[in-house]
Design an enzyme around this catalytic site. Structure first.
Site, PDB file in Angstrom:
ATOM      1  N   ASP A  69     -41.396  34.106   7.267  1.00  0.00           N
ATOM      2  CA  ASP A  69     -40.036  34.637   7.334  1.00  0.00           C
ATOM      3  C   ASP A  69     -38.984  33.526   7.396  1.00  0.00           C
ATOM      4  O   ASP A  69     -37.875  33.732   7.865  1.00  0.00           O
ATOM      5  CB  ASP A  69     -39.881  35.581   8.541  1.00  0.00           C
ATOM      6  CG  ASP A  69     -40.316  34.917   9.835  1.00  0.00           C
ATOM      7  OD1 ASP A  69     -40.824  33.775   9.772  1.00  0.00           O
ATOM      8  OD2 ASP A  69     -40.151  35.528  10.900  1.00  0.00           O
ATOM      9  N   HIS A 284     -41.821  11.628 -11.433  1.00  0.00           N
ATOM     10  CA  HIS A 284     -41.236  12.428 -10.360  1.00  0.00           C
ATOM     11  C   HIS A 284     -42.185  12.527  -9.173  1.00  0.00           C
ATOM     12  O   HIS A 284     -42.379  13.601  -8.600  1.00  0.00           O
ATOM     13  CB  HIS A 284     -40.813  13.807 -10.883  1.00  0.00           C
ATOM     14  CG  HIS A 284     -39.583  13.750 -11.739  1.00  0.00           C
ATOM     15  ND1 HIS A 284     -39.121  14.812 -12.459  1.00  0.00           N
ATOM     16  CD2 HIS A 284     -38.717  12.731 -11.994  1.00  0.00           C
ATOM     17  CE1 HIS A 284     -38.016  14.456 -13.123  1.00  0.00           C
ATOM     18  NE2 HIS A 284     -37.765  13.208 -12.857  1.00  0.00           N
ATOM     19  N   ASP A 301     -36.502   5.935  -5.928  1.00  0.00           N
ATOM     20  CA  ASP A 301     -35.480   6.703  -6.646  1.00  0.00           C
ATOM     21  C   ASP A 301     -34.944   7.719  -5.652  1.00  0.00           C
ATOM     22  O   ASP A 301     -35.519   8.794  -5.482  1.00  0.00           O
ATOM     23  CB  ASP A 301     -36.129   7.376  -7.872  1.00  0.00           C
ATOM     24  CG  ASP A 301     -35.108   8.090  -8.756  1.00  0.00           C
ATOM     25  OD1 ASP A 301     -33.973   8.327  -8.297  1.00  0.00           O
ATOM     26  OD2 ASP A 301     -35.466   8.425  -9.902  1.00  0.00           O
ATOM     27  N   ASP A 312     -27.687   9.159  -7.777  1.00  0.00           N
ATOM     28  CA  ASP A 312     -29.038   9.037  -8.336  1.00  0.00           C
ATOM     29  C   ASP A 312     -29.284   7.547  -8.580  1.00  0.00           C
ATOM     30  O   ASP A 312     -28.875   7.014  -9.606  1.00  0.00           O
ATOM     31  CB  ASP A 312     -29.119   9.842  -9.644  1.00  0.00           C
ATOM     32  CG  ASP A 312     -30.541   9.946 -10.161  1.00  0.00           C
ATOM     33  OD1 ASP A 312     -31.462   9.428  -9.498  1.00  0.00           O
ATOM     34  OD2 ASP A 312     -30.736  10.546 -11.236  1.00  0.00           O
ATOM     35  N   HIS A 384     -39.221   8.009 -21.065  1.00  0.00           N
ATOM     36  CA  HIS A 384     -38.131   8.952 -20.754  1.00  0.00           C
ATOM     37  C   HIS A 384     -36.809   8.494 -21.366  1.00  0.00           C
ATOM     38  O   HIS A 384     -36.715   7.409 -21.936  1.00  0.00           O
ATOM     39  CB  HIS A 384     -37.989   9.133 -19.237  1.00  0.00           C
ATOM     40  CG  HIS A 384     -37.747   7.855 -18.467  1.00  0.00           C
ATOM     41  ND1 HIS A 384     -36.556   7.185 -18.502  1.00  0.00           N
ATOM     42  CD2 HIS A 384     -38.563   7.139 -17.649  1.00  0.00           C
ATOM     43  CE1 HIS A 384     -36.625   6.117 -17.725  1.00  0.00           C
ATOM     44  NE2 HIS A 384     -37.842   6.048 -17.202  1.00  0.00           N
ATOM     45  N   HIS A 388     -28.285  10.432 -17.768  1.00  0.00           N
ATOM     46  CA  HIS A 388     -27.754  11.795 -17.709  1.00  0.00           C
ATOM     47  C   HIS A 388     -26.490  11.796 -16.871  1.00  0.00           C
ATOM     48  O   HIS A 388     -26.209  10.821 -16.163  1.00  0.00           O
ATOM     49  CB  HIS A 388     -28.810  12.721 -17.084  1.00  0.00           C
ATOM     50  CG  HIS A 388     -29.359  12.205 -15.774  1.00  0.00           C
ATOM     51  ND1 HIS A 388     -28.716  12.407 -14.573  1.00  0.00           N
ATOM     52  CD2 HIS A 388     -30.457  11.460 -15.470  1.00  0.00           C
ATOM     53  CE1 HIS A 388     -29.410  11.827 -13.599  1.00  0.00           C
ATOM     54  NE2 HIS A 388     -30.473  11.237 -14.116  1.00  0.00           N
ATOM     55  N   HIS A 395     -28.930  16.274 -12.401  1.00  0.00           N
ATOM     56  CA  HIS A 395     -28.844  16.224 -13.856  1.00  0.00           C
ATOM     57  C   HIS A 395     -27.703  17.166 -14.221  1.00  0.00           C
ATOM     58  O   HIS A 395     -27.920  18.333 -14.501  1.00  0.00           O
ATOM     59  CB  HIS A 395     -30.158  16.631 -14.525  1.00  0.00           C
ATOM     60  CG  HIS A 395     -31.295  15.709 -14.164  1.00  0.00           C
ATOM     61  ND1 HIS A 395     -32.615  16.064 -14.282  1.00  0.00           N
ATOM     62  CD2 HIS A 395     -31.298  14.446 -13.697  1.00  0.00           C
ATOM     63  CE1 HIS A 395     -33.381  15.044 -13.888  1.00  0.00           C
ATOM     64  NE2 HIS A 395     -32.604  14.054 -13.529  1.00  0.00           N
ATOM     65  N   GLU A 412     -30.750   4.292 -16.733  1.00  0.00           N
ATOM     66  CA  GLU A 412     -31.990   4.091 -15.990  1.00  0.00           C
ATOM     67  C   GLU A 412     -33.209   3.806 -16.865  1.00  0.00           C
ATOM     68  O   GLU A 412     -34.113   4.624 -16.954  1.00  0.00           O
ATOM     69  CB  GLU A 412     -32.267   5.305 -15.102  1.00  0.00           C
ATOM     70  CG  GLU A 412     -32.163   6.662 -15.816  1.00  0.00           C
ATOM     71  CD  GLU A 412     -32.602   7.811 -14.908  1.00  0.00           C
ATOM     72  OE1 GLU A 412     -33.637   7.667 -14.246  1.00  0.00           O
ATOM     73  OE2 GLU A 412     -31.912   8.842 -14.880  1.00  0.00           O
ATOM     74  N   TYR A 416     -43.486   1.443 -17.269  1.00  0.00           N
ATOM     75  CA  TYR A 416     -44.552   1.904 -16.379  1.00  0.00           C
ATOM     76  C   TYR A 416     -45.892   1.591 -17.037  1.00  0.00           C
ATOM     77  O   TYR A 416     -46.159   2.052 -18.142  1.00  0.00           O
ATOM     78  CB  TYR A 416     -44.425   3.413 -16.141  1.00  0.00           C
ATOM     79  CG  TYR A 416     -42.988   3.824 -15.865  1.00  0.00           C
ATOM     80  CD1 TYR A 416     -42.465   3.822 -14.576  1.00  0.00           C
ATOM     81  CD2 TYR A 416     -42.126   4.165 -16.924  1.00  0.00           C
ATOM     82  CE1 TYR A 416     -41.142   4.157 -14.337  1.00  0.00           C
ATOM     83  CE2 TYR A 416     -40.799   4.495 -16.696  1.00  0.00           C
ATOM     84  CZ  TYR A 416     -40.308   4.494 -15.400  1.00  0.00           C
ATOM     85  OH  TYR A 416     -38.993   4.818 -15.161  1.00  0.00           O
ATOM     86  N   ARG A 433     -38.289   0.768 -12.486  1.00  0.00           N
ATOM     87  CA  ARG A 433     -37.115   1.490 -13.009  1.00  0.00           C
ATOM     88  C   ARG A 433     -35.906   0.952 -12.256  1.00  0.00           C
ATOM     89  O   ARG A 433     -35.986   0.697 -11.056  1.00  0.00           O
ATOM     90  CB  ARG A 433     -37.256   3.006 -12.805  1.00  0.00           C
ATOM     91  CG  ARG A 433     -36.029   3.790 -13.259  1.00  0.00           C
ATOM     92  CD  ARG A 433     -36.284   5.294 -13.487  1.00  0.00           C
ATOM     93  NE  ARG A 433     -36.590   6.048 -12.296  1.00  0.00           N
ATOM     94  CZ  ARG A 433     -37.788   6.528 -11.987  1.00  0.00           C
ATOM     95  NH1 ARG A 433     -38.817   6.318 -12.797  1.00  0.00           N
ATOM     96  NH2 ARG A 433     -37.996   7.206 -10.876  1.00  0.00           N
ATOM     97  N   GLU A 435     -31.948   2.057 -11.838  1.00  0.00           N
ATOM     98  CA  GLU A 435     -31.035   3.150 -12.176  1.00  0.00           C
ATOM     99  C   GLU A 435     -29.711   2.972 -11.461  1.00  0.00           C
ATOM    100  O   GLU A 435     -29.670   2.868 -10.238  1.00  0.00           O
ATOM    101  CB  GLU A 435     -31.648   4.503 -11.768  1.00  0.00           C
ATOM    102  CG  GLU A 435     -30.725   5.688 -12.011  1.00  0.00           C
ATOM    103  CD  GLU A 435     -31.405   7.025 -11.763  1.00  0.00           C
ATOM    104  OE1 GLU A 435     -32.340   7.065 -10.942  1.00  0.00           O
ATOM    105  OE2 GLU A 435     -31.003   8.010 -12.393  1.00  0.00           O
TER     106      GLU A 435
HETATM  107 MN   LIG Z   1     -31.811   9.857 -12.827  1.00  0.00          MN
END
Ligand SMILES: [Mn+2]
Length: 485
Positions: A69, A284, A301, A312, A384, A388, A395, A412, A416, A433, A435
């Site tokens: 709940d 992710h 990230d 971001d 990728h 964005h 995003h 970014e 990898y 990465r 960014e």
């Molecule tokens: Mn991003």
């Protein structure tokens, strides 16, 4: 200088001090929220962009169940927030292109239906604005409790266009007779909603119009977005100073989010990604379960959300304070790709040019390092896109084929290299990465996230510094026992 007699100004001083005392902010709530004229301005801009004989229909997001709940912390539909400021669930906003006239001859152009005040419910889930509160706080004239929508004389058959997002299909039907489920049901009935009539119920136009507005940030929004980005940078920087190989991914996540909250950010704009070594290859990755980050690179990230606006920011750092030669080579390549992309950015530039510049740089570099044999293999290690919009969504909505002044975007690039990749194994497990969040300006860009070091040597320097968190030692649960289990 003209002298004003003390008896003229003394009462004024008293009144001012007394009213300050009366109305002083004694609830310790933030005072830098967007003001109601911002929301009114956004609705006016939406109305101006709508075609003749149309209505925009914006529903609140549903609540979501977390466990038994218990619900997840509610996150408002960014469109509802952007156009009304209303942050509660079970609500509906209607914006009409043409003014409508009620039976008393008064005109109106917008309607907001909100959840009703309910003392019992509010004891459990917190204070509600209610119709009266929303009228006053949000500056919308016509606000009603949700139950009024059923019989409100909105004849949807009279509109040529009903600008509405796809209706959610999985909304639970709660006890309340005017909750989101009922509002949706009544809208379907009143409007004769059919998904296969894209000419009239137009979700393409919904995205087009809302995207065109939301992608250009107003000065009011920029204050909040800058704050979200700066807080995120502070968190990244503090973690760089505190980091050591014995830490866990979860601990790093905790430190990042601790700094966010210490600085007043309500939450994160997306699940924090803290990946050590090969975990950085999972784009992710959000489990963050590795108990020791060790000597490899750590990809973070992580972005704060401040009053709805989210940063971001990604930084990749050597947990032991020094990039190995291989790590450095890959890092430099990603850095160069980012720099190459930056150079293309300005009002009117093509985002495709930025993407191409970054991809070419990475492809050339990977060729030179012998990691790929042909340029077209680049997607294996850089799988990728380049960036964005950010804003109320991480995003954020709005096309970005052509970049325009006052857009805020991420740049970014990343590389990898998972184990077992078809290259020398000295590269295996390296994931980088970088960014950053950038404001597009007339002649170029501003790196909003410049406060977190991104040059390899600056990162190493920052890691060598002391952090206030170094002295953060927990008391053992009992003498002689180090762990809580
Ligand atoms: Mn991003």
């Amino acid at each position: 200088m003209r002298r004003i007699h003390v008896f003229y100004w003394l009462p004024a001083v008293l009144v001012i001090s007394f009213s300050q005392f009366l109305f002083a902010q004694d609830d310790f709530l933030p005072t830098d929220y967007l003001r109601k004229d911002f929301y009114a301005g956004r609705r006016a801009a939406l109305r101006a962009s709508m075609p003749d004989s149309s209505v925009a229909v914006i529903f609140a997001y549903p609540t979501r169940n977390f466990s038994n709940d218990v619900d997840y912390l509610y996150h408002p539909n960014p469109d509802m927030y952007y156009f009304s400021g209303y942050k509660e669930p079970h609500s509906l906003l209607l914006v009409f292109k043409e003014p409508r006239t009620d039976s008393a001859g008064k005109t109106y152009t917008e309607l907001l239906f909100v959840q009703k005040r309910n003392a019992q419910a509010e004891q459990w889930t917190g204070k509600r604005l209610g119709a009266e509160g929303a009228r006053e706080k949000l500056g919308i004239d016509r606000v009603y409790n949700g139950e009024a929508f059923k019989n409100y004389p909105v004849d949807f058959s009279g509109f040529k266009k009903i600008i509405v997002d796809k209706l959610p299909a999985d909304v639970p039907n709660g006890y309340d007779k005017a909750d989101l489920f009922d509002l949706l049901e009544q809208f379907r009935q009143n409007s004769g909603y059919v998904t296969n009539n894209p000419g009239r119920f137009d979700n393409r136009l919904y995205y087009e119009l809302t995207g065109k507005l939301r992608r250009i940030k107003t000065p009011d929004e920029m204050i909040l977005l800058r704050k979200a980005v700066e807080i995120s940078c502070q968190a990244h920087t503090e973690v760089m100073k505190a980091i050591h190989p014995g830490m866990s991914e979860l601990e790093i996540q905790g430190l990042q989010e601790y700094v966010h909250k210490k600085q007043g950010a309500e939450g994160v704009g997306y699940g924090s990604i803290v990946g050590s070594g090969e975990n950085g290859c999972v784009l992710h990755y959000m489990e963050n379960t590795k108990t020791r980050i060790g000597n490899s690179l750590l990809l973070m990230d992580v972005g704060a959300e401040y009053h709805g606006y989210t940063a971001d920011v990604t930084r990749t750092v050597p947990a032991d304070g020094k990039f190995s030669p291989e790590e450095k080579a890959i890092y430099e390549l990603v850095y160069q790709a980012q720099e190459a992309a930056f150079k293309t950015l300005r009002d009117g530039s093509k985002f495709a040019d930025a993407s191409k510049a970054a991809r070419e740089t990475i492809a050339d570099g990977l060729l030179k390092l012998g990691i790929i044999k042909e340029k077209k293999e680049v997607s294996k290690y850089y799988p990728h896109g380049l960036g964005h919009h950010i804003g109320l969504d991480v995003h954020d909505r709005g096309g970005m084929e052509i970049l325009l002044k006052d857009m805020v975007i991420t740049i970014e690039p990343g590389i990898y290299i998972p184990s077992d990749s078809n290259c020398d194994k000295k590269w295996w497990g390296i994931a980088v990465r970088i960014e950053d969040d950038l404001l597009i300006t007339e002649n170029g860009y501003e790196i909003l996230s410049r406060f977190a070091p991104r040059k390899a040597e600056d990162i190493e320097k920052m890691i060598s510094q002391k952090s206030a968190l170094d002295d953060f030692k927990l008391t053992p649960p009992e003498p002689g026992r180090k762990k809580a289990f």
